[in-house]
Design a protein around this motif. Structure first.
Motif, PDB file in Angstrom:
ATOM      1  N   ILE A   1      42.516  35.113  60.727  1.00  0.00           N
ATOM      2  CA  ILE A   1      43.227  33.859  60.510  1.00  0.00           C
ATOM      3  C   ILE A   1      42.257  32.917  59.814  1.00  0.00           C
ATOM      4  O   ILE A   1      41.167  32.675  60.328  1.00  0.00           O
ATOM      5  N   PRO A   2      42.592  32.378  58.653  1.00  0.00           N
ATOM      6  CA  PRO A   2      43.801  32.633  57.870  1.00  0.00           C
ATOM      7  C   PRO A   2      43.779  34.045  57.271  1.00  0.00           C
ATOM      8  O   PRO A   2      42.712  34.636  57.123  1.00  0.00           O
ATOM      9  N   PRO A   3      44.966  34.561  56.932  1.00  0.00           N
ATOM     10  CA  PRO A   3      45.041  35.907  56.367  1.00  0.00           C
ATOM     11  C   PRO A   3      44.210  36.028  55.090  1.00  0.00           C
ATOM     12  O   PRO A   3      44.111  35.084  54.309  1.00  0.00           O
ATOM     13  N   LYS A   4      43.627  37.192  54.905  1.00  0.00           N
ATOM     14  CA  LYS A   4      42.820  37.440  53.712  1.00  0.00           C
ATOM     15  C   LYS A   4      43.277  38.756  53.092  1.00  0.00           C
ATOM     16  O   LYS A   4      43.373  39.767  53.777  1.00  0.00           O
ATOM     17  N   VAL A   5      43.588  38.713  51.805  1.00  0.00           N
ATOM     18  CA  VAL A   5      44.007  39.900  51.063  1.00  0.00           C
ATOM     19  C   VAL A   5      43.165  39.970  49.804  1.00  0.00           C
ATOM     20  O   VAL A   5      42.996  38.972  49.110  1.00  0.00           O
ATOM     21  N   GLU A   6      42.617  41.147  49.527  1.00  0.00           N
ATOM     22  CA  GLU A   6      41.843  41.357  48.305  1.00  0.00           C
ATOM     23  C   GLU A   6      42.468  42.482  47.501  1.00  0.00           C
ATOM     24  O   GLU A   6      43.046  43.415  48.065  1.00  0.00           O
ATOM     25  N   TYR A   7      42.316  42.385  46.194  1.00  0.00           N
ATOM     26  CA  TYR A   7      42.818  43.408  45.280  1.00  0.00           C
ATOM     27  C   TYR A   7      41.649  43.991  44.503  1.00  0.00           C
ATOM     28  O   TYR A   7      40.732  43.276  44.111  1.00  0.00           O
ATOM     29  N   SER A   8      41.708  45.298  44.282  1.00  0.00           N
ATOM     30  CA  SER A   8      40.689  45.992  43.489  1.00  0.00           C
ATOM     31  C   SER A   8      41.379  47.129  42.742  1.00  0.00           C
ATOM     32  O   SER A   8      42.525  47.485  43.044  1.00  0.00           O
ATOM     33  N   LEU A   9      40.685  47.706  41.780  1.00  0.00           N
ATOM     34  CA  LEU A   9      41.244  48.822  41.018  1.00  0.00           C
ATOM     35  C   LEU A   9      41.093  50.135  41.781  1.00  0.00           C
ATOM     36  O   LEU A   9      40.077  50.359  42.444  1.00  0.00           O
ATOM     37  N   THR A  10      42.085  50.979  41.658  1.00  0.00           N
ATOM     38  CA  THR A  10      41.978  52.345  42.156  1.00  0.00           C
ATOM     39  C   THR A  10      41.237  53.161  41.092  1.00  0.00           C
ATOM     40  O   THR A  10      40.951  52.666  40.001  1.00  0.00           O
ATOM     41  N   GLU A  11      40.960  54.405  41.394  1.00  0.00           N
ATOM     42  CA  GLU A  11      40.352  55.286  40.383  1.00  0.00           C
ATOM     43  C   GLU A  11      41.267  55.401  39.169  1.00  0.00           C
ATOM     44  O   GLU A  11      40.810  55.366  38.031  1.00  0.00           O
ATOM     45  N   LYS A  12      42.553  55.517  39.426  1.00  0.00           N
ATOM     46  CA  LYS A  12      43.530  55.574  38.320  1.00  0.00           C
ATOM     47  C   LYS A  12      43.495  54.273  37.518  1.00  0.00           C
ATOM     48  O   LYS A  12      43.538  54.280  36.291  1.00  0.00           O
ATOM     49  N   GLY A  13      43.398  53.147  38.210  1.00  0.00           N
ATOM     50  CA  GLY A  13      43.339  51.849  37.548  1.00  0.00           C
ATOM     51  C   GLY A  13      42.095  51.698  36.695  1.00  0.00           C
ATOM     52  O   GLY A  13      42.132  51.077  35.632  1.00  0.00           O
ATOM     53  N   LYS A  14      40.985  52.277  37.139  1.00  0.00           N
ATOM     54  CA  LYS A  14      39.737  52.186  36.381  1.00  0.00           C
ATOM     55  C   LYS A  14      39.834  52.889  35.032  1.00  0.00           C
ATOM     56  O   LYS A  14      39.109  52.541  34.105  1.00  0.00           O
ATOM     57  N   THR A  15      40.756  53.833  34.908  1.00  0.00           N
ATOM     58  CA  THR A  15      40.927  54.509  33.620  1.00  0.00           C
ATOM     59  C   THR A  15      41.521  53.560  32.574  1.00  0.00           C
ATOM     60  O   THR A  15      41.459  53.847  31.380  1.00  0.00           O
ATOM     61  N   LEU A  16      42.088  52.448  33.016  1.00  0.00           N
ATOM     62  CA  LEU A  16      42.676  51.476  32.095  1.00  0.00           C
ATOM     63  C   LEU A  16      41.663  50.449  31.583  1.00  0.00           C
ATOM     64  O   LEU A  16      41.977  49.672  30.681  1.00  0.00           O
ATOM     65  N   ILE A  17      40.465  50.433  32.147  1.00  0.00           N
ATOM     66  CA  ILE A  17      39.459  49.434  31.751  1.00  0.00           C
ATOM     67  C   ILE A  17      39.213  49.442  30.238  1.00  0.00           C
ATOM     68  O   ILE A  17      39.253  48.378  29.611  1.00  0.00           O
ATOM     69  N   PRO A  18      38.970  50.605  29.601  1.00  0.00           N
ATOM     70  CA  PRO A  18      38.728  50.570  28.140  1.00  0.00           C
ATOM     71  C   PRO A  18      39.904  49.972  27.366  1.00  0.00           C
ATOM     72  O   PRO A  18      39.714  49.219  26.409  1.00  0.00           O
ATOM     73  N   LEU A  19      41.119  50.259  27.794  1.00  0.00           N
ATOM     74  CA  LEU A  19      42.307  49.734  27.126  1.00  0.00           C
ATOM     75  C   LEU A  19      42.371  48.215  27.265  1.00  0.00           C
ATOM     76  O   LEU A  19      42.585  47.491  26.284  1.00  0.00           O
ATOM     77  N   VAL A  20      42.162  47.712  28.474  1.00  0.00           N
ATOM     78  CA  VAL A  20      42.205  46.269  28.702  1.00  0.00           C
ATOM     79  C   VAL A  20      41.073  45.572  27.941  1.00  0.00           C
ATOM     80  O   VAL A  20      41.272  44.502  27.363  1.00  0.00           O
ATOM     81  N   GLU A  21      39.905  46.188  27.915  1.00  0.00           N
ATOM     82  CA  GLU A  21      38.771  45.592  27.183  1.00  0.00           C
ATOM     83  C   GLU A  21      39.022  45.567  25.682  1.00  0.00           C
ATOM     84  O   GLU A  21      38.583  44.641  25.003  1.00  0.00           O
ATOM     85  N   LEU A  22      39.727  46.554  25.154  1.00  0.00           N
ATOM     86  CA  LEU A  22      40.076  46.543  23.724  1.00  0.00           C
ATOM     87  C   LEU A  22      40.993  45.376  23.388  1.00  0.00           C
ATOM     88  O   LEU A  22      40.873  44.780  22.318  1.00  0.00           O
ATOM     89  N   ILE A  23      41.885  45.065  24.292  1.00  0.00           N
ATOM     90  CA  ILE A  23      42.815  43.943  24.071  1.00  0.00           C
ATOM     91  C   ILE A  23      42.067  42.620  24.080  1.00  0.00           C
ATOM     92  O   ILE A  23      42.394  41.704  23.346  1.00  0.00           O
ATOM     93  N   ASN A  24      41.024  42.566  24.896  1.00  0.00           N
ATOM     94  CA  ASN A  24      40.224  41.343  24.991  1.00  0.00           C
ATOM     95  C   ASN A  24      39.517  41.153  23.688  1.00  0.00           C
ATOM     96  O   ASN A  24      39.198  40.253  23.122  1.00  0.00           O
TER      97      ASN A  24
END
Length: 95
Positions: A72-95
């Motif tokens: 309390i208070p509630p805490k939620v965190e988000y992170s990339l999965t292994e599958k999500g990490k495969t998208l890093i190069p794609l997202v970085e290219l867009i940047n």
């Protein structure tokens, strides 16, 4: 019947093609673990409802992890999965 995902680009766009998904992913990539409130601060134009929906969609697609801490208070965190990490190069290219 043609497989909807016979093309990897079509698959990627279905996963990250939402209006806010690239910004959400970019922030998760930058900070590795990020709390909901921090995401909302960094993307102020998105409503709480839409941000929650997009996060659920990314989680359901196996792109991000949602870690909920029972405190309390509630805490939620988000992170990339292994599958999500495969998208890093794609997202970085867009940047």
């Amino acid at each position: 019947m043609v497989n909807k995902y016979d093309c990897p680009i079509r698959y990627a766009l279905d996963i990250i093609g939402g209006r806010w998904n690239i910004l959400i992913l970019w922030n998760i990539i930058r900070f590795e673990n990020i709390r909901y409130g921090e995401l909302k601060k960094r993307i102020p134009e998105v409503s709480h409802k839409v941000l929650s929906q997009q996060l659920k969609e990314l989680e359901n697609n196996g792109i991000i992890n949602r870690i909920e801490y029972s405190q309390i208070p509630p805490k939620v965190e988000y992170s990339l999965t292994e599958k999500g990490k495969t998208l890093i190069p794609l997202v970085e290219l867009i940047n």
